[in-house]
Design a protein around this motif. Structure first.
Motif, short mmCIF file in Angstrom:
data_model
loop_
_atom_site.label_atom_id
_atom_site.label_comp_id
_atom_site.label_asym_id
_atom_site.label_seq_id
_atom_site.Cartn_x
_atom_site.Cartn_y
_atom_site.Cartn_z
N LEU A 302 -7.42 0.22 -1.01
CA LEU A 302 -6.14 0.26 -0.29
C LEU A 302 -5.56 1.68 -0.27
N ASP A 303 -5.73 2.39 -1.38
CA ASP A 303 -5.26 3.78 -1.41
C ASP A 303 -5.99 4.62 -0.37
N ALA A 304 -7.30 4.38 -0.25
CA ALA A 304 -8.09 5.13 0.72
C ALA A 304 -7.61 4.82 2.14
N LEU A 305 -7.32 3.54 2.41
CA LEU A 305 -6.82 3.16 3.73
C LEU A 305 -5.46 3.80 4.00
N LYS A 306 -4.66 3.85 2.94
CA LYS A 306 -3.32 4.41 3.06
C LYS A 306 -3.40 5.90 3.41
N LEU A 307 -4.37 6.57 2.83
CA LEU A 307 -4.52 8.01 3.08
C LEU A 307 -5.00 8.29 4.50
N THR A 308 -5.85 7.40 5.02
CA THR A 308 -6.51 7.73 6.27
C THR A 308 -5.93 7.01 7.48
N SER A 309 -5.03 6.07 7.27
CA SER A 309 -4.49 5.38 8.43
C SER A 309 -2.99 5.11 8.22
N PRO A 310 -2.27 4.78 9.28
CA PRO A 310 -0.81 4.67 9.16
C PRO A 310 -0.37 3.38 8.49
N ILE A 311 -0.91 3.11 7.31
CA ILE A 311 -0.47 1.90 6.61
C ILE A 311 0.01 2.24 5.21
N ASP A 312 0.76 1.33 4.66
CA ASP A 312 1.14 1.41 3.26
C ASP A 312 0.95 0.00 2.71
N TYR A 313 0.93 -0.14 1.40
CA TYR A 313 0.78 -1.49 0.89
C TYR A 313 1.71 -1.71 -0.30
N ARG A 314 1.98 -2.97 -0.57
CA ARG A 314 2.85 -3.31 -1.67
C ARG A 314 2.27 -4.54 -2.34
N LYS A 315 2.31 -4.57 -3.65
CA LYS A 315 1.82 -5.75 -4.34
C LYS A 315 2.93 -6.78 -4.33
N THR A 316 2.63 -8.01 -3.93
CA THR A 316 3.69 -9.01 -3.92
C THR A 316 3.62 -9.90 -5.14
N THR A 317 2.51 -10.58 -5.33
CA THR A 317 2.34 -11.30 -6.60
C THR A 317 0.92 -11.07 -7.08
N PHE A 318 0.51 -11.87 -8.05
CA PHE A 318 -0.81 -11.73 -8.62
C PHE A 318 -1.89 -11.88 -7.54
N ARG A 319 -2.73 -10.91 -7.38
CA ARG A 319 -3.83 -10.92 -6.42
C ARG A 319 -3.35 -11.06 -4.98
N GLU A 320 -2.16 -10.58 -4.68
CA GLU A 320 -1.66 -10.67 -3.34
C GLU A 320 -0.95 -9.39 -2.94
N PHE A 321 -1.27 -8.89 -1.73
CA PHE A 321 -0.68 -7.64 -1.26
C PHE A 321 -0.11 -7.83 0.15
N THR A 322 0.86 -7.02 0.47
CA THR A 322 1.35 -6.98 1.84
C THR A 322 1.04 -5.60 2.41
N ILE A 323 0.45 -5.60 3.60
CA ILE A 323 0.13 -4.34 4.26
C ILE A 323 1.25 -4.03 5.24
N ILE A 324 1.75 -2.82 5.17
CA ILE A 324 2.88 -2.44 6.00
C ILE A 324 2.42 -1.37 6.99
N TYR A 325 2.84 -1.54 8.23
CA TYR A 325 2.48 -0.58 9.27
C TYR A 325 3.48 0.56 9.24
N LYS A 326 2.96 1.79 9.08
CA LYS A 326 3.84 2.96 9.07
C LYS A 326 3.42 3.92 10.18
N PRO A 327 3.97 3.74 11.38
CA PRO A 327 3.57 4.61 12.48
C PRO A 327 3.85 6.07 12.13
N LEU A 328 2.96 6.92 12.57
CA LEU A 328 3.13 8.35 12.29
C LEU A 328 4.27 8.89 13.13
N LYS A 329 4.98 9.85 12.56
CA LYS A 329 6.09 10.45 13.31
C LYS A 329 5.53 11.32 14.42
N GLN A 330 6.09 11.17 15.59
CA GLN A 330 5.65 12.01 16.72
C GLN A 330 6.34 13.35 16.61
N ASN A 331 5.56 14.40 16.75
CA ASN A 331 6.17 15.72 16.66
C ASN A 331 6.66 16.19 18.03
#
Lengths: 331, 183
Positions: A302-331
């Motif tokens: 998940l960290d690798a995905l976070k680094l390379t794509s516009p996502i972030d993640y959060r752990k919600t409960t045991f063995r469960e994650f939520t993936i959050i879409y973080k669009p890149l800021k347009q310059n």
């Protein structure tokens, strides 16, 4: 006797400064002089300890807790695979013996052997005819207790890579919910998870014949081809396959080339036995390409995905994650 | 969120403070507390009612600290022997049933008491306990003699102690009052 203020300052020095050996000894002697002194020293130190503001972040500690738990579970699961493969070996020896022993076959009371692999694990089965089957996470291989070099029929739900022992006279048959695969000697992958939209087979070596369930459509597939059936529409495609990424899983590798985000999540969920949720439809338009070794933890992936794509993640409960879409800021 | 997460949030900081009575390094203290939560996760005790869980957690942190002191004695041998003896005296005191403020009060009550201190004491508590400055550094920063810093620290702490005692007393009085009303 030293005066009161001297002792008070020494306690303050002891708590938050430097006391030399002599002073320490003086302090200790003072606390031992009377129960009141001891009580005072302990209660002042208690206030001092209670008023500290540690730099800890409870939420971060909570996620570290779950991470440790996860690592621990992963280690014990690997142990489990070792045990289960030992058990499988014993079972197979027993099976081989029962095949060798002459037996009266009464087809009415046919028993089945089921070999299942828990989520997050992979395993390999060696069948009595010399065929080996690698099974991916959450898969089940079912075969009759009559299975022998003459009667080569197995049922698969999930994903398996077959290396079939060649025997032209006795074809090897793989049944799935959607189609049957008939082979004589060959290497191929079958992916037939109940929860997938597609059932597919990919041929690495040899030749296979495929028959769609409930129809008399037959297909011959040649090496390098992949047959894929849409389980809802019953439409199929037959085309060239990326063999390496299709079968990398059997060697503990996870290769994906240009696959849509929902597919990636589904495969990661199965691979790591976790639940990955997302709500932003904006994520669906992304395709992913990558390669992971078995050793990576879900956190690292998940960290690798976070680094390379516009996502972030959060752990919600045991063995469960939520993936959050973080669009890149347009310059 | 499940019960376990809430339990973790409720007690993590207090258990950390408790273990830092004996363990100087915060990262070491964090390890001790993590292990306690792993144990309570594995043995399922976190499902019990709050009072039992709390008692279990604090007795676990006490035992871990005692073990840490034993370990320290082996590793450090004679170095700082007297300070270890002082810590042991403290541990024995709490082992005999006395309860630390960290165990009795919630942290908010302690913070409220700090807030109600005269500014001059509040400042010294802030610099030493929040900023983590040593007496020498505080003296330099405030440009006052070291002796004055030491005196203020002690006075601040004993004023806090009185406030906390009064608070407990007040709560007790209240309870008696309620009791009489019921009769």
């Amino acid at each position: 006797m030293k005066d009161r203020e001297y002792i008070e300052n020494m306690i303050a020095r002891f708590l938050n400064g430097n006391c030399n050996e002599v002073e320490l000894q003086e302090l200790k002697t003072w606390t031992e002089t009377s129960p009141e002194n001891k009580k005072e020293y302990i209660s002042i130190k208690d206030i001092w300890d209670a008023s500290k503001t540690p730099k800890e972040n409870t939420e971060e500690q909570l996620s570290i807790f779950y991470r440790n738990l996860y690592e621990k579970a992963r280690k014990s699961r690997m142990l489990w695979i070792r045990y289960s493969s030992a058990v499988a070996a014993i079972l197979l020896i027993a099976l081989a013996i029962s095949v060798l022993l002459p037996q009266k076959s009464t087809n009415q009371t046919e028993n089945f052997q089921v070999f299942s692999v828990p989520l997050g694990s992979r395993s390999k089965v060696l069948l009595a005819d010399g065929t080996s089957v690698s099974l991916n996470s959450g898969s089940e291989l079912k075969y009759s207790s009559n299975f022998s070099a003459d009667n080569r029929l197995v049922e698969l739900s999930g994903e398996g890579f077959f290396e079939v022992k060649s025997d032209k006279a006795h074809p090897f048959l793989v049944k799935t919910k959607d189609f049957n695969v008939k082979v004589t000697g060959t290497q191929f992958n079958v992916c037939a998870y109940d929860e997938n939209n597609f059932t597919s087979t990919t041929l690495a070596e040899g030749k296979i014949e495929l028959q769609i369930d409930g129809s008399n459509q037959n297909f011959e597939i040649v090496p390098g081809e992949k047959f894929e059936l849409d389980r809802k529409t019953r439409k199929y495609t037959l085309g060239n396959a990326d063999i390496e990424s299709e079968i990398a899983w059997k060697d503990g590798e996870f290769i994906f080339r240009n696959i849509p985000f929902p597919d990636l999540l589904q495969r990661l969920e199965r691979w790591y036995d976790v639940k990955l949720n997302y709500s932003d439809a904006g994520l669906q338009k992304f395709n992913f390409t990558g390669r992971f070794k078995n050793q990576e933890t879900i956190w690292q992936v998940l960290d690798a995905l976070k680094l390379t794509s516009p996502i972030d993640y959060r752990k919600t409960t045991f063995r469960e994650f939520t993936i959050i879409y973080k669009p890149l800021k347009q310059n | 969120m499940n019960d376990f997460d809430n339990l973790f949030r409720k007690y993590h900081k207090r258990l950390l403070l408790y273990s830092m009575k004996y363990v100087e390094s915060e990262s070491e203290a964090l390890d001790i507390v993590q292990n306690i939560f792993v144990a309570i996760w594995e043995n399922g005790k976190y499902k019990q009612n709050d009072e039992l869980v709390k008692a279990y957690l604090f007795s676990a942190v006490k035992n871990s600290c005692l073990n840490y002191l034993k370990h320290l004695k082996v590793v450090k041998k004679f170095e700082n022997e007297i300070s270890i003896q002082l810590l042991e005296m403290e541990a024995v005191h709490y082992q005999s049933g006395e309860r630390s403020l960290i165990e009795q009060e919630n942290l908010k009550q302690i913070n409220d008491s700090i807030d109600s201190l005269p500014d001059i004491y509040k400042e010294i508590i802030f610099l030493s306990r929040f900023e983590g400055l040593k007496n020498q550094e505080i003296a330099k920063k405030l440009n006052i003699p070291l002796r004055t810093v030491e005196t203020r620290i002690f006075r601040a702490l004993s004023t806090l102690k009185e406030k906390m005692l009064k608070k407990t007393f007040f709560i007790l009085l209240n309870m008696n009052f309620l009791g009489e009303n019921v009769k």
